[in-house]
Design a protein around this motif. Sequence first.
Motif, PDB file in Angstrom:
ATOM      1  N   LEU A   3       0.826  -1.203   0.000  1.00 31.17           N
ATOM      2  CA  LEU A   3       0.000   0.000   0.000  1.00 31.17           C
ATOM      3  C   LEU A   3       0.866   1.261   0.000  1.00 31.17           C
ATOM      4  N   VAL A   4       1.819   1.315   0.899  1.00 29.19           N
ATOM      5  CA  VAL A   4       2.653   2.517   1.040  1.00 29.19           C
ATOM      6  C   VAL A   4       3.551   2.706  -0.177  1.00 29.19           C
ATOM      7  N   PHE A   5       4.160   1.625  -0.644  1.00 26.73           N
ATOM      8  CA  PHE A   5       5.101   1.732  -1.762  1.00 26.73           C
ATOM      9  C   PHE A   5       4.389   2.194  -3.030  1.00 26.73           C
ATOM     10  N   LEU A   6       3.261   1.585  -3.353  1.00 27.93           N
ATOM     11  CA  LEU A   6       2.555   1.946  -4.571  1.00 27.93           C
ATOM     12  C   LEU A   6       1.938   3.336  -4.488  1.00 27.93           C
ATOM     13  N   SER A   7       1.682   3.814  -3.291  1.00 28.43           N
ATOM     14  CA  SER A   7       1.055   5.124  -3.129  1.00 28.43           C
ATOM     15  C   SER A   7       2.057   6.274  -3.176  1.00 28.43           C
ATOM     16  N   ARG A   8       3.315   6.045  -2.780  1.00 27.06           N
ATOM     17  CA  ARG A   8       4.221   7.190  -2.633  1.00 27.06           C
ATOM     18  C   ARG A   8       5.545   7.086  -3.363  1.00 27.06           C
ATOM     19  N   GLU A   9       6.000   5.886  -3.731  1.00 23.19           N
ATOM     20  CA  GLU A   9       7.346   5.741  -4.276  1.00 23.19           C
ATOM     21  C   GLU A   9       7.536   6.576  -5.542  1.00 23.19           C
ATOM     22  N   ALA A  10       6.571   6.509  -6.457  1.00 22.21           N
ATOM     23  CA  ALA A  10       6.701   7.259  -7.707  1.00 22.21           C
ATOM     24  C   ALA A  10       6.723   8.757  -7.447  1.00 22.21           C
ATOM     25  N   PHE A  11       5.914   9.228  -6.520  1.00 19.78           N
ATOM     26  CA  PHE A  11       5.886  10.646  -6.185  1.00 19.78           C
ATOM     27  C   PHE A  11       7.220  11.090  -5.582  1.00 19.78           C
ATOM     28  N   ARG A  12       7.793  10.257  -4.728  1.00 16.73           N
ATOM     29  CA  ARG A  12       9.073  10.609  -4.106  1.00 16.73           C
ATOM     30  C   ARG A  12      10.167  10.762  -5.144  1.00 16.73           C
TER      31      ARG A  12
ATOM     32  N   LEU B 297      -2.458  10.694  -0.785  1.00 19.54           N
ATOM     33  CA  LEU B 297      -3.460  10.312   0.212  1.00 19.54           C
ATOM     34  C   LEU B 297      -4.690   9.655  -0.417  1.00 19.54           C
ATOM     35  N   PRO B 298      -5.390  10.295  -1.381  1.00 20.53           N
ATOM     36  CA  PRO B 298      -6.512   9.577  -2.002  1.00 20.53           C
ATOM     37  C   PRO B 298      -6.085   8.313  -2.727  1.00 20.53           C
ATOM     38  N   LEU B 299      -4.873   8.341  -3.311  1.00 17.48           N
ATOM     39  CA  LEU B 299      -4.383   7.122  -3.950  1.00 17.48           C
ATOM     40  C   LEU B 299      -4.185   6.018  -2.919  1.00 17.48           C
ATOM     41  N   GLY B 300      -3.680   6.380  -1.735  1.00 16.64           N
ATOM     42  CA  GLY B 300      -3.505   5.398  -0.667  1.00 16.64           C
ATOM     43  C   GLY B 300      -4.825   4.832  -0.177  1.00 16.64           C
ATOM     44  N   VAL B 301      -5.868   5.673  -0.108  1.00 17.22           N
ATOM     45  CA  VAL B 301      -7.181   5.189   0.314  1.00 17.22           C
ATOM     46  C   VAL B 301      -7.712   4.161  -0.691  1.00 17.22           C
ATOM     47  N   LEU B 302      -7.546   4.452  -1.977  1.00 15.55           N
ATOM     48  CA  LEU B 302      -8.001   3.510  -3.003  1.00 15.55           C
ATOM     49  C   LEU B 302      -7.250   2.184  -2.903  1.00 15.55           C
ATOM     50  N   TRP B 303      -5.928   2.253  -2.741  1.00 21.72           N
ATOM     51  CA  TRP B 303      -5.144   1.030  -2.592  1.00 21.72           C
ATOM     52  C   TRP B 303      -5.532   0.279  -1.316  1.00 21.72           C
ATOM     53  N   ALA B 304      -5.805   1.001  -0.247  1.00 23.15           N
ATOM     54  CA  ALA B 304      -6.195   0.356   1.009  1.00 23.15           C
ATOM     55  C   ALA B 304      -7.496  -0.425   0.844  1.00 23.15           C
ATOM     56  N   LEU B 305      -8.481   0.165   0.187  1.00 22.02           N
ATOM     57  CA  LEU B 305      -9.761  -0.525  -0.030  1.00 22.02           C
ATOM     58  C   LEU B 305      -9.577  -1.763  -0.904  1.00 22.02           C
ATOM     59  N   LEU B 306      -8.809  -1.595  -1.977  1.00 17.57           N
ATOM     60  CA  LEU B 306      -8.609  -2.715  -2.898  1.00 17.57           C
ATOM     61  C   LEU B 306      -7.840  -3.864  -2.239  1.00 17.57           C
ATOM     62  N   LEU B 307      -6.721  -3.521  -1.599  1.00 15.52           N
ATOM     63  CA  LEU B 307      -5.873  -4.560  -1.000  1.00 15.52           C
ATOM     64  C   LEU B 307      -6.551  -5.221   0.194  1.00 15.52           C
TER      65      LEU B 307
ATOM     66  N   TRP C  88      -7.035  -9.184   0.671  1.00 17.36           N
ATOM     67  CA  TRP C  88      -6.499  -9.876   1.846  1.00 17.36           C
ATOM     68  C   TRP C  88      -7.607 -10.559   2.670  1.00 17.36           C
ATOM     69  N   LEU C  89      -8.792 -10.003   2.643  1.00 16.81           N
ATOM     70  CA  LEU C  89      -9.882 -10.552   3.452  1.00 16.81           C
ATOM     71  C   LEU C  89     -10.647 -11.666   2.745  1.00 16.81           C
ATOM     72  N   TRP C  90     -10.839 -11.528   1.441  1.00 16.70           N
ATOM     73  CA  TRP C  90     -11.782 -12.416   0.760  1.00 16.70           C
ATOM     74  C   TRP C  90     -11.159 -13.334  -0.280  1.00 16.70           C
ATOM     75  N   LEU C  91      -9.970 -13.003  -0.772  1.00 19.00           N
ATOM     76  CA  LEU C  91      -9.368 -13.834  -1.814  1.00 19.00           C
ATOM     77  C   LEU C  91      -8.232 -14.714  -1.306  1.00 19.00           C
ATOM     78  N   LEU C  92      -7.616 -14.342  -0.205  1.00 18.55           N
ATOM     79  CA  LEU C  92      -6.509 -15.132   0.324  1.00 18.55           C
ATOM     80  C   LEU C  92      -6.982 -16.111   1.388  1.00 18.55           C
TER      81      LEU C  92
ATOM     82  N   ALA D 186      -3.987  -1.682   7.066  1.00 19.41           N
ATOM     83  CA  ALA D 186      -4.270  -0.810   5.929  1.00 19.41           C
ATOM     84  C   ALA D 186      -4.447   0.633   6.389  1.00 19.41           C
ATOM     85  N   LEU D 187      -5.133   0.814   7.513  1.00 19.03           N
ATOM     86  CA  LEU D 187      -5.328   2.150   8.063  1.00 19.03           C
ATOM     87  C   LEU D 187      -4.004   2.789   8.452  1.00 19.03           C
ATOM     88  N   SER D 188      -3.084   2.017   8.979  1.00 18.67           N
ATOM     89  CA  SER D 188      -1.775   2.560   9.356  1.00 18.67           C
ATOM     90  C   SER D 188      -1.008   3.050   8.134  1.00 18.67           C
TER      91      SER D 188
END
Length: 541
Positions: free
Chosen positions: A58-67, A92-102, A106-110, A129-131
């Motif tokens: 979540l964190v890497f996909l949300s911020r690495e490219a921006f950094r 931040l909104p990108l992280g929220v989207l990734w958090a919901l998706l991931l 993690w809850l239903w497919l794994l 995910a919230l962290s």
Amino acid sequence: MSSQDVLKSASTLASYNVLLQVMFRVLTFLLNAFTLRFVSKELIGVVNVRLTLLYSTLVFLSREAFRRACLSGVSGTNHSWRQVINLLWLTLPLGVLWALLLACVWLWLLEVPDPHAVPYYGPAVVLFALSGVQELLAEPLWVLAQAHMFVRLKVVAESLAMIAKCSITVVLVVFAREWGLYIFSAAHLFYTGSLVLCYVVYFIHLLSSKEAAKKSFPLQHVSELLPCRADREPLVDWRLARLTWSFFKQSFLKQILTEGERYVMTFLNVLSFGDQGVYDIVNNLGSMVARFIFLPIEESFYIFFAKVLQRGRDVRSQKQEDVAIAAEVLECLLKLVLVIGLIIAVFGYAYSYLALDIYGGSLLSSGAGPSLLRCYSCYVLLLAVNGVTECFVFAAMSQEEVDKYNFVMLALSLSFLSLSYALTWWAGAVGFILANCLNMGLRILHSLLYIHNYFRSSPWKPLQGLLPSPLLMLALGISAIVTVLSEGLFCCDKGWLPRLVHVSGGALCLLGVFVAVLLTETRLVQFVRTQLLPKYTKKRT
């Protein structure tokens, strides 16, 4: 800021980051050794592999490219910090989207762990995910701090947050063991919250004082840290936005390469949760040096190369003084990590079993644990070289070259996943490390070819002279033979006295290697003393 000033700041940042990573790894090392005595290896496997993978993805996909894009984009004078901050807040909104998706994945497919062995899995997924989303609140402040070389801020913030996390984990493991995954979820939430709080408090203090004006800081008011549109200019810098998109496509592939074995373990179920726990502990132990020495060097000198070199321009069209400094630094860094990697490979082979037996007892030293750590000791050498070569390549590439490299990363990602799956069925957990070695070798080859072509029309050849001196190679060869024989004779089921003999012999061999380095690698020693240990040099002078 001149090239020499940037080099000095980057070197100081690398030194502080090394100290920070040493503290982190030591605390994590002690924390894992402690929790091994209280919780099951299945619980450790779920936390350190499954949930940590959720957070890091979540964190890497949300911020690495921006950094990467923003730190490169602010290296010159033709940029607007207002637009850069607006762009960074998109994490931040990108992280929220990734958090919901991931979280849904993690809850239903794994596969869900046994609730009796690993309780409260569902709430833990949500809290991890919230962290990750919470940590993204500090992203604009982090980039501001890195771009202006606020080296102490990162050290203090992450140190305080890590100490708080370890303290909460220890207290809850001892007094509330029945909470299960809630223990580690609460500790991680507190870690990211403390991190954000430290950055916010620092910048509020900075912008409320006269220090910001003295440092020629581009922002003057706290409100400027929030997104807003300035008069007569676009909301964001679209040049940086396009570069961010190029890095974003690459970051997804890089994440697969970085965390590939965890994705294979998580999605393909090639190892049980208990085996995943053992693998992760051995992996963390083996990567300690890579994380607290090589990674800070890579992060800090990426900033140096990005500031000194003009992205996408060849050697002849840049300031020759800057290119000369960059070439010299690149050569010294490659030589440094090569020597350190060889030392780790030589001594790691003979001391893997002893290290695991002391650290975790028979839980780690029996089975595949020692073989894993021995293979990882060799993998660290490739990891070290790749980190330095790629930090230069990514700082020098044009946007078009970054886009082309995405296809290379795609091929490497697919080959890595295929190799990991096949080699794991053939060699167990060791297959993950073998697959990593093969892919890392291909990445190094690509980077070396780029560096060779980059400096081909210049008088500087940073890839020449990287091989260690003959005396140093002889010392390493003798050390390898002596330590392997010592392990067979004195280690590790013959009592503590033979173990001490084995350790003493290794210490003498290591001392001999250090003497060979001091006698024959004088240029490298001078680089370390003047650039990576600036405080030490200052005290001596």
